[in-house]
Scaffold this motif. Sequence first.
Motif, PDB file in Angstrom:
ATOM      1  N   CYS A   1      90.144 -15.469-177.884  1.00  0.00           N
ATOM      2  CA  CYS A   1      89.100 -15.989-176.698  1.00  0.00           C
ATOM      3  C   CYS A   1      88.669 -17.323-177.371  1.00  0.00           C
ATOM      4  CB  CYS A   1      88.211 -14.818-176.695  1.00  0.00           C
ATOM      5  SG  CYS A   1      87.020 -15.129-175.509  1.00  0.00           S
ATOM      6  N   ALA A   2      88.329 -18.046-176.481  1.00  0.00           N
ATOM      7  CA  ALA A   2      87.453 -19.630-176.700  1.00  0.00           C
ATOM      8  C   ALA A   2      86.572 -20.001-175.839  1.00  0.00           C
ATOM      9  CB  ALA A   2      88.776 -20.627-177.025  1.00  0.00           C
ATOM     10  N   ALA A   3      85.498 -20.627-176.153  1.00  0.00           N
ATOM     11  CA  ALA A   3      84.401 -20.892-175.370  1.00  0.00           C
ATOM     12  C   ALA A   3      83.959 -22.561-175.616  1.00  0.00           C
ATOM     13  CB  ALA A   3      83.525 -20.042-175.579  1.00  0.00           C
ATOM     14  N   SER A   4      83.803 -23.044-174.566  1.00  0.00           N
ATOM     15  CA  SER A   4      83.136 -24.433-174.597  1.00  0.00           C
ATOM     16  C   SER A   4      81.820 -24.591-173.960  1.00  0.00           C
ATOM     17  CB  SER A   4      83.985 -25.261-174.055  1.00  0.00           C
ATOM     18  OG  SER A   4      83.483 -26.487-173.726  1.00  0.00           O
ATOM     19  N   GLU A   5      80.965 -25.236-174.557  1.00  0.00           N
ATOM     20  CA  GLU A   5      79.643 -25.201-174.103  1.00  0.00           C
ATOM     21  C   GLU A   5      79.439 -26.159-172.786  1.00  0.00           C
ATOM     22  OE1 GLU A   5      77.336 -26.735-177.506  1.00  0.00           O
ATOM     23  OE2 GLU A   5      77.238 -24.937-178.739  1.00  0.00           O
ATOM     24  N   THR A   6      80.419 -27.014-172.648  1.00  0.00           N
ATOM     25  CA  THR A   6      80.530 -27.779-171.321  1.00  0.00           C
ATOM     26  C   THR A   6      81.611 -27.558-170.646  1.00  0.00           C
ATOM     27  OG1 THR A   6      81.356 -29.698-172.204  1.00  0.00           O
ATOM     28  CG2 THR A   6      79.095 -29.518-172.671  1.00  0.00           C
ATOM     29  N   VAL A   7      81.626 -28.103-169.472  1.00  0.00           N
ATOM     30  CA  VAL A   7      82.846 -28.140-168.538  1.00  0.00           C
ATOM     31  C   VAL A   7      83.486 -29.353-168.837  1.00  0.00           C
ATOM     32  CG1 VAL A   7      81.895 -26.362-166.905  1.00  0.00           C
ATOM     33  CG2 VAL A   7      81.697 -29.002-166.694  1.00  0.00           C
ATOM     34  N   ILE A   8      83.230 -30.270-169.615  1.00  0.00           N
ATOM     35  CA  ILE A   8      84.008 -31.352-169.903  1.00  0.00           C
ATOM     36  C   ILE A   8      85.167 -31.212-170.646  1.00  0.00           C
ATOM     37  CG2 ILE A   8      83.793 -33.620-170.918  1.00  0.00           C
ATOM     38  CD1 ILE A   8      80.923 -33.687-170.576  1.00  0.00           C
ATOM     39  N   PRO A   9      86.359 -31.342-170.132  1.00  0.00           N
ATOM     40  CA  PRO A   9      87.786 -31.190-170.880  1.00  0.00           C
ATOM     41  C   PRO A   9      87.539 -31.858-172.425  1.00  0.00           C
ATOM     42  CG  PRO A   9      88.063 -32.150-168.694  1.00  0.00           C
ATOM     43  CD  PRO A   9      86.651 -32.092-168.748  1.00  0.00           C
ATOM     44  N   GLY A  10      88.092 -30.922-173.285  1.00  0.00           N
ATOM     45  CA  GLY A  10      87.948 -31.315-174.692  1.00  0.00           C
ATOM     46  C   GLY A  10      88.163 -30.141-175.598  1.00  0.00           C
ATOM     47  N   ALA A  11      87.884 -30.297-176.729  1.00  0.00           N
ATOM     48  CA  ALA A  11      87.960 -29.198-177.735  1.00  0.00           C
ATOM     49  C   ALA A  11      87.042 -27.863-177.598  1.00  0.00           C
ATOM     50  CB  ALA A  11      87.936 -29.747-179.243  1.00  0.00           C
ATOM     51  N   TYR A  12      87.606 -26.813-177.559  1.00  0.00           N
ATOM     52  CA  TYR A  12      86.371 -25.670-177.542  1.00  0.00           C
ATOM     53  C   TYR A  12      85.843 -25.633-178.859  1.00  0.00           C
ATOM     54  CZ  TYR A  12      89.106 -24.121-173.445  1.00  0.00           C
ATOM     55  OH  TYR A  12      89.354 -24.243-171.991  1.00  0.00           O
ATOM     56  N   ASP A  13      84.659 -25.269-178.613  1.00  0.00           N
ATOM     57  CA  ASP A  13      83.412 -25.184-179.487  1.00  0.00           C
ATOM     58  C   ASP A  13      83.557 -23.907-180.488  1.00  0.00           C
ATOM     59  OD1 ASP A  13      81.744 -26.489-177.046  1.00  0.00           O
ATOM     60  OD2 ASP A  13      81.846 -27.526-178.799  1.00  0.00           O
ATOM     61  N   TYR A  14      84.057 -22.604-179.812  1.00  0.00           N
ATOM     62  CA  TYR A  14      84.013 -21.519-180.576  1.00  0.00           C
ATOM     63  C   TYR A  14      85.381 -20.751-180.149  1.00  0.00           C
ATOM     64  CZ  TYR A  14      78.972 -22.565-180.245  1.00  0.00           C
ATOM     65  OH  TYR A  14      77.873 -23.241-180.380  1.00  0.00           O
ATOM     66  N   TRP A  15      85.714 -19.821-181.339  1.00  0.00           N
ATOM     67  CA  TRP A  15      86.995 -19.066-181.049  1.00  0.00           C
ATOM     68  C   TRP A  15      86.749 -17.482-181.881  1.00  0.00           C
ATOM     69  CZ3 TRP A  15      91.590 -21.073-179.227  1.00  0.00           C
ATOM     70  CH2 TRP A  15      91.554 -22.219-178.985  1.00  0.00           C
ATOM     71  N   GLY A  16      87.232 -16.618-181.154  1.00  0.00           N
ATOM     72  CA  GLY A  16      87.254 -15.465-181.931  1.00  0.00           C
ATOM     73  C   GLY A  16      88.490 -15.374-182.768  1.00  0.00           C
ATOM     74  N   GLN A  17      88.513 -13.955-183.160  1.00  0.00           N
ATOM     75  CA  GLN A  17      89.214 -13.771-184.390  1.00  0.00           C
ATOM     76  C   GLN A  17      90.709 -13.434-183.769  1.00  0.00           C
ATOM     77  OE1 GLN A  17      87.339 -11.492-183.249  1.00  0.00           O
ATOM     78  NE2 GLN A  17      88.504  -9.689-182.960  1.00  0.00           N
ATOM     79  N   GLY A  18      90.894 -12.865-182.713  1.00  0.00           N
ATOM     80  CA  GLY A  18      92.109 -12.645-182.260  1.00  0.00           C
ATOM     81  C   GLY A  18      92.224 -11.262-181.760  1.00  0.00           C
ATOM     82  N   THR A  19      93.219 -10.704-180.994  1.00  0.00           N
ATOM     83  CA  THR A  19      93.612  -9.398-180.763  1.00  0.00           C
ATOM     84  C   THR A  19      95.042  -9.281-180.560  1.00  0.00           C
ATOM     85  OG1 THR A  19      93.117  -7.319-179.603  1.00  0.00           O
ATOM     86  CG2 THR A  19      93.187  -9.222-178.349  1.00  0.00           C
ATOM     87  N   GLN A  20      95.737  -8.600-181.074  1.00  0.00           N
ATOM     88  CA  GLN A  20      97.256  -8.449-181.176  1.00  0.00           C
ATOM     89  C   GLN A  20      97.804  -7.823-180.101  1.00  0.00           C
ATOM     90  OE1 GLN A  20      99.662  -9.755-183.439  1.00  0.00           O
ATOM     91  NE2 GLN A  20     100.999  -8.998-181.782  1.00  0.00           N
TER      92      GLN A  20
END
Length: 120
Positions: free
Chosen positions: A96-115
């Motif tokens: 899961c990833a999240a961005s603070e804005t809707v402007i295309p670019g790098a995501y600010d936050y990432w989760g640890q993942g689920t298999q």
Amino acid sequence: QVQLVESGGALVQAGDSLRLSCVASGRTFIDGIMAWFRQGPGREREFVASSVGTGDTTYYAESVKDRFLISRDNAKNTVYLEMSSLKPEDTAIYYCAASETVIPGAYDYWGQGTQVTVYS
């Protein structure tokens, strides 16, 4: 402190369905983007799907279009990925990833993942 926590990964048979969840804490992303990426064995991380703002606008990778559905519950600060007609090539760690804005670019936050593992 912002955290994204995924859940729902499992070992499933080809053709099965599965729903992943990602709960965000520390801030809301109603003014940003929440997305799913995945990284399969020996492969680079790739985009799967994203939900912009309130969730009315969504995007999908061609490989999952018509099989996966991204949705979000902004009241719960949660984004979901409903996966159907799963194939062995969907096997990956889903992030899961999240961005603070809707402007295309790098995501600010990432989760640890689920298999997610899909066997034929």
